[in-house]
Design a protein around this motif. Structure first.
Motif, PDB file in Angstrom:
ATOM      1  N   TYR A   1     -21.353  14.562  15.548  1.00 34.92           N
ATOM      2  CA  TYR A   1     -21.523  14.077  16.920  1.00 34.92           C
ATOM      3  C   TYR A   1     -21.144  15.152  17.936  1.00 34.92           C
ATOM      4  O   TYR A   1     -21.766  15.284  18.996  1.00 34.92           O
ATOM      5  CB  TYR A   1     -20.656  12.836  17.123  1.00 34.92           C
ATOM      6  CG  TYR A   1     -20.659  12.286  18.528  1.00 34.92           C
ATOM      7  CD1 TYR A   1     -21.761  11.590  19.027  1.00 34.92           C
ATOM      8  CD2 TYR A   1     -19.552  12.445  19.351  1.00 34.92           C
ATOM      9  CE1 TYR A   1     -21.753  11.068  20.312  1.00 34.92           C
ATOM     10  CE2 TYR A   1     -19.542  11.932  20.635  1.00 34.92           C
ATOM     11  CZ  TYR A   1     -20.642  11.254  21.110  1.00 34.92           C
ATOM     12  OH  TYR A   1     -20.635  10.745  22.390  1.00 34.92           O
ATOM     13  N   GLU A   2     -20.127  15.937  17.590  1.00 37.58           N
ATOM     14  CA  GLU A   2     -19.644  16.981  18.495  1.00 37.58           C
ATOM     15  C   GLU A   2     -20.406  18.294  18.341  1.00 37.58           C
ATOM     16  O   GLU A   2     -20.054  19.295  18.954  1.00 37.58           O
ATOM     17  CB  GLU A   2     -18.150  17.203  18.262  1.00 37.58           C
ATOM     18  CG  GLU A   2     -17.296  16.007  18.676  1.00 37.58           C
ATOM     19  CD  GLU A   2     -15.825  16.179  18.339  1.00 37.58           C
ATOM     20  OE1 GLU A   2     -15.504  17.149  17.606  1.00 37.58           O
ATOM     21  OE2 GLU A   2     -15.009  15.352  18.809  1.00 37.58           O
TER      22      GLU A   2
ATOM     23  N   LYS B   1     -37.025  12.565  12.554  1.00 38.20           N
ATOM     24  CA  LYS B   1     -36.745  13.699  13.433  1.00 38.20           C
ATOM     25  C   LYS B   1     -37.960  14.018  14.314  1.00 38.20           C
ATOM     26  O   LYS B   1     -37.804  14.476  15.441  1.00 38.20           O
ATOM     27  CB  LYS B   1     -36.353  14.935  12.628  1.00 38.20           C
ATOM     28  CG  LYS B   1     -34.972  14.864  12.005  1.00 38.20           C
ATOM     29  CD  LYS B   1     -33.869  14.724  13.066  1.00 38.20           C
ATOM     30  CE  LYS B   1     -33.716  15.969  13.905  1.00 38.20           C
ATOM     31  NZ  LYS B   1     -32.583  15.849  14.884  1.00 38.20           N
ATOM     32  N   THR B   2     -39.157  13.782  13.803  1.00 39.97           N
ATOM     33  CA  THR B   2     -40.358  14.000  14.608  1.00 39.97           C
ATOM     34  C   THR B   2     -40.447  12.971  15.734  1.00 39.97           C
ATOM     35  O   THR B   2     -40.759  13.304  16.879  1.00 39.97           O
ATOM     36  CB  THR B   2     -41.626  13.910  13.730  1.00 39.97           C
ATOM     37  OG1 THR B   2     -41.590  14.951  12.746  1.00 39.97           O
ATOM     38  CG2 THR B   2     -42.876  14.083  14.574  1.00 39.97           C
ATOM     39  N   ALA B   3     -40.141  11.727  15.401  1.00 38.86           N
ATOM     40  CA  ALA B   3     -40.244  10.648  16.394  1.00 38.86           C
ATOM     41  C   ALA B   3     -39.051  10.617  17.348  1.00 38.86           C
ATOM     42  O   ALA B   3     -39.208  10.317  18.537  1.00 38.86           O
ATOM     43  CB  ALA B   3     -40.372   9.301  15.677  1.00 38.86           C
TER      44      ALA B   3
ATOM     45  N   VAL C   1     -31.836  12.213  17.807  1.00 43.69           N
ATOM     46  CA  VAL C   1     -30.949  11.512  16.864  1.00 43.69           C
ATOM     47  C   VAL C   1     -30.505  12.496  15.780  1.00 43.69           C
ATOM     48  O   VAL C   1     -31.338  13.082  15.091  1.00 43.69           O
ATOM     49  CB  VAL C   1     -31.650  10.304  16.227  1.00 43.69           C
ATOM     50  CG1 VAL C   1     -30.757   9.659  15.169  1.00 43.69           C
ATOM     51  CG2 VAL C   1     -32.025   9.283  17.295  1.00 43.69           C
ATOM     52  N   GLU C   2     -29.209  12.685  15.650  1.00 39.22           N
ATOM     53  CA  GLU C   2     -28.688  13.581  14.620  1.00 39.22           C
ATOM     54  C   GLU C   2     -28.637  12.827  13.292  1.00 39.22           C
ATOM     55  O   GLU C   2     -28.097  11.716  13.222  1.00 39.22           O
ATOM     56  CB  GLU C   2     -27.286  14.082  14.989  1.00 39.22           C
ATOM     57  CG  GLU C   2     -27.224  14.832  16.317  1.00 39.22           C
ATOM     58  CD  GLU C   2     -27.881  16.201  16.239  1.00 39.22           C
ATOM     59  OE1 GLU C   2     -28.664  16.461  15.306  1.00 39.22           O
ATOM     60  OE2 GLU C   2     -27.620  17.020  17.139  1.00 39.22           O
TER      61      GLU C   2
ATOM     62  N   PRO D   1     -28.882   4.988  18.209  1.00 42.64           N
ATOM     63  CA  PRO D   1     -27.729   5.588  17.518  1.00 42.64           C
ATOM     64  C   PRO D   1     -27.568   7.052  17.897  1.00 42.64           C
ATOM     65  O   PRO D   1     -28.541   7.743  18.211  1.00 42.64           O
ATOM     66  CB  PRO D   1     -28.105   5.458  16.034  1.00 42.64           C
ATOM     67  CG  PRO D   1     -29.601   5.503  16.034  1.00 42.64           C
ATOM     68  CD  PRO D   1     -30.032   4.795  17.297  1.00 42.64           C
ATOM     69  N   ASP D   2     -26.310   7.523  17.885  1.00 41.85           N
ATOM     70  CA  ASP D   2     -26.054   8.956  18.044  1.00 41.85           C
ATOM     71  C   ASP D   2     -26.246   9.667  16.715  1.00 41.85           C
ATOM     72  O   ASP D   2     -26.762  10.784  16.657  1.00 41.85           O
ATOM     73  CB  ASP D   2     -24.611   9.186  18.522  1.00 41.85           C
ATOM     74  CG  ASP D   2     -24.332   8.546  19.859  1.00 41.85           C
ATOM     75  OD1 ASP D   2     -25.075   8.836  20.807  1.00 41.85           O
ATOM     76  OD2 ASP D   2     -23.379   7.743  19.958  1.00 41.85           O
ATOM     77  N   ILE D   3     -25.793   9.007  15.655  1.00 40.60           N
ATOM     78  CA  ILE D   3     -25.841   9.562  14.302  1.00 40.60           C
ATOM     79  C   ILE D   3     -26.517   8.561  13.373  1.00 40.60           C
ATOM     80  O   ILE D   3     -26.213   7.367  13.407  1.00 40.60           O
ATOM     81  CB  ILE D   3     -24.417   9.850  13.761  1.00 40.60           C
ATOM     82  CG1 ILE D   3     -23.643  10.773  14.704  1.00 40.60           C
ATOM     83  CG2 ILE D   3     -24.482  10.441  12.344  1.00 40.60           C
ATOM     84  CD1 ILE D   3     -24.162  12.187  14.770  1.00 40.60           C
ATOM     85  N   LEU D   4     -27.418   9.056  12.538  1.00 41.22           N
ATOM     86  CA  LEU D   4     -28.029   8.216  11.505  1.00 41.22           C
ATOM     87  C   LEU D   4     -27.588   8.726  10.144  1.00 41.22           C
ATOM     88  O   LEU D   4     -27.774   9.903   9.820  1.00 41.22           O
ATOM     89  CB  LEU D   4     -29.553   8.269  11.601  1.00 41.22           C
ATOM     90  CG  LEU D   4     -30.316   7.549  10.474  1.00 41.22           C
ATOM     91  CD1 LEU D   4     -30.099   6.043  10.567  1.00 41.22           C
ATOM     92  CD2 LEU D   4     -31.809   7.874  10.525  1.00 41.22           C
TER      93      LEU D   4
END
Length: 214
Positions: free
Chosen positions: A124-125, A75-77, A81-82, A53-56
């Protein structure tokens, strides 16, 4: 070949009905695709690398690991991914724990569908979307002077990038404004985060405002 015009979104929420409603909304909206839904952090950690995914979108209140704990692990792994918090809670503690954990935005579940889609695109942007109610709390919290960070730590170019962040510009917009490449802006952002000891653009903006860095 991956279609870069489609924003790939995943949902981490223990509410099955909410996951289904949100996934339908995303898949019926132009430019969005729900690539996965997860009921727990452990499930997400096992599958995110495959789902890409781009966004979670992440809920806060869940059984077992909370959204805040899940945010830090994810975020660590998967630092690329935002993560955008999507929750019913708007208390200060949860907001700032999320920002410190690396969330790029914080929206309330009561947000209208069009505002939610707009926020996902903004994240995303390279933006930092907040519900109006949350944004006001962030600004109110950081209106007190502090002066704990020395502005001389930042180069002139880093200050220009930081000022553009505060103005709400995306990474691409900053690159266009400063006549540099997208990757150059990413490089400056990395340096800014390191010097300010922050993990996200939202936290960098808040710290810059609080310490009057620009």
């Amino acid at each position: 070949m991956r279609n870069i015009s489609i924003i790939r979104v995943a949902i981490l929420d223990d509410d099955e009905e909410f996951r289904e409603i949100l996934s339908v909304l995303l898949n019926k909206s132009d430019g969005f695709k729900c690539v996965a839904t997860y009921a727990s952090c452990d499930e997400a950690l096992k599958k995110i690398e495959e789902d890409l995914p781009d966004i979670l979108l992440l809920d806060i209140e869940m059984p077992g690991k909370s959204g805040i704990e899940s945010l830090k692990e994810i975020k660590t792994a998967f630092p690329t991914v935002e993560v955008m918090m999507l929750t019913v809670y708007s208390d200060n503690e949860k907001i700032f724990q999320s920002l410190r954990g690396g969330a790029v935005g914080y929206l309330l579940k009561k947000s209208p569908a069009d505002k939610l889609l707009e926020a996902i695109r903004e994240a995303y942007e390279g933006g930092a979307p907040f519900s109006g109610e949350v944004a006001r709390k962030v600004l109110q919290y950081f209106q007190t002077p502090a002066g704990q960070v020395n502005p001389s730590l930042l180069s002139d170019r880093e200050k220009e990038v930081l000022e553009s962040l505060i103005e709400g510009h995306s990474t691409k917009a900053i690159a266009d404004k400063l006549f540099v490449s997208f990757h150059t802006v990413r490089f400056h952002l990395h340096n800014i985060y390191t010097k300010l000891h922050v993990n996200s653009r939202s936290e960098a903006v808040a710290k810059a405002i609080k310490n009057k860095l620009v």
